[in-house]
Design an enzyme around this catalytic site. Structure first.
Site, PDB file in Angstrom:
ATOM      1  CD  GLU A 137       1.413  -6.031   8.393  1.00 38.88           C
ATOM      2  OE1 GLU A 137       1.649  -7.262   8.509  1.00 38.88           O
ATOM      3  OE2 GLU A 137       2.130  -5.277   7.710  1.00 38.88           O
ATOM      4  CG  HIS A 191      -0.212  -0.026   2.516  1.00 41.58           C
ATOM      5  ND1 HIS A 191       0.404   1.090   3.045  1.00 41.58           N
ATOM      6  CD2 HIS A 191       0.012  -1.024   3.385  1.00 41.58           C
ATOM      7  CE1 HIS A 191       0.976   0.782   4.193  1.00 41.58           C
ATOM      8  NE2 HIS A 191       0.757  -0.508   4.419  1.00 41.58           N
TER       9      HIS A 191
END
Length: 175
Positions: free
Chosen positions: A85, A10
């Site tokens: 994550e 990201h």
């Protein structure tokens, strides 16, 4: 059999700038992170990369990056549960620990559990019928699991924000 994956971490977030651990916190991209995602999309287009979808972690920072890539490439975003994550529990919001490979964290996810979750998510991804690459947008912690899943070694701890890399069974190459 899947031949290649394009992995894009990201774009930049406030947690990246501040050096704190976001983990499961749903943080947004900075303006620079959005610009990085647009640059990543341009590099994919310039490199002639043809994908059918952008598979993304469902966390905001990844989905935002994936949306920018998908719009530029003219393909859909597919959120993939399991690519989030690692959940860092009591460490989230604090300084990034020196030992990111510790097995246990207070009130968080074990390293073994994290790797198993991400691997299961990767196992569920479709193999593109045209033999093209699979595009995944996720997090720094996903990178070593993806490398292990593809059976390759990488000198990269993780790719920089919004810098797509191609991962094949033979190794890693920047776009």
């Amino acid at each position: 059999m899947l031949r290649s994956v394009i992995f894009c971490r990201h774009g930049e977030t406030e947690s990246n700038l501040g050096g704190w651990l976001a983990g499961s916190k749903d943080v947004a991209l900075t303006e620079r992170g959005r610009a990085q995602a647009r640059e990543a999309a341009a590099s994919l287009i310039a490199g002639g990369q043809s994908v059918t979808a952008v598979h993304s972690s469902p966390q905001r920072r990844a989905l935002e990056t994936a949306g920018i890539l998908a719009e530029a490439l003219g393909v859909p975003v597919i959120p993939v549960a399991g690519l989030e994550e690692r959940r860092w529990g009591d460490l989230e919001g604090g300084a990034i620990p020196a030992d990111l490979l510790r097995e246990e964290v207070p009130n968080g996810e074990s390293l073994t559990g994290f790797r198993a979750r991400v691997t299961a998510a990767l196992d569920g991804l479709p193999v593109p019928g045209d033999g093209g690459p699979l595009l995944i947008v996720a997090h720094a912690g996903t990178w070593p699991v993806l490398c292990r899943w593809m059976g390759v070694e990488s000198d990269l701890l993780w790719p920089p924000n919004a810098s797509p890399v191609t991962l094949t069974r033979e190794g890693v190459a920047a776009l």
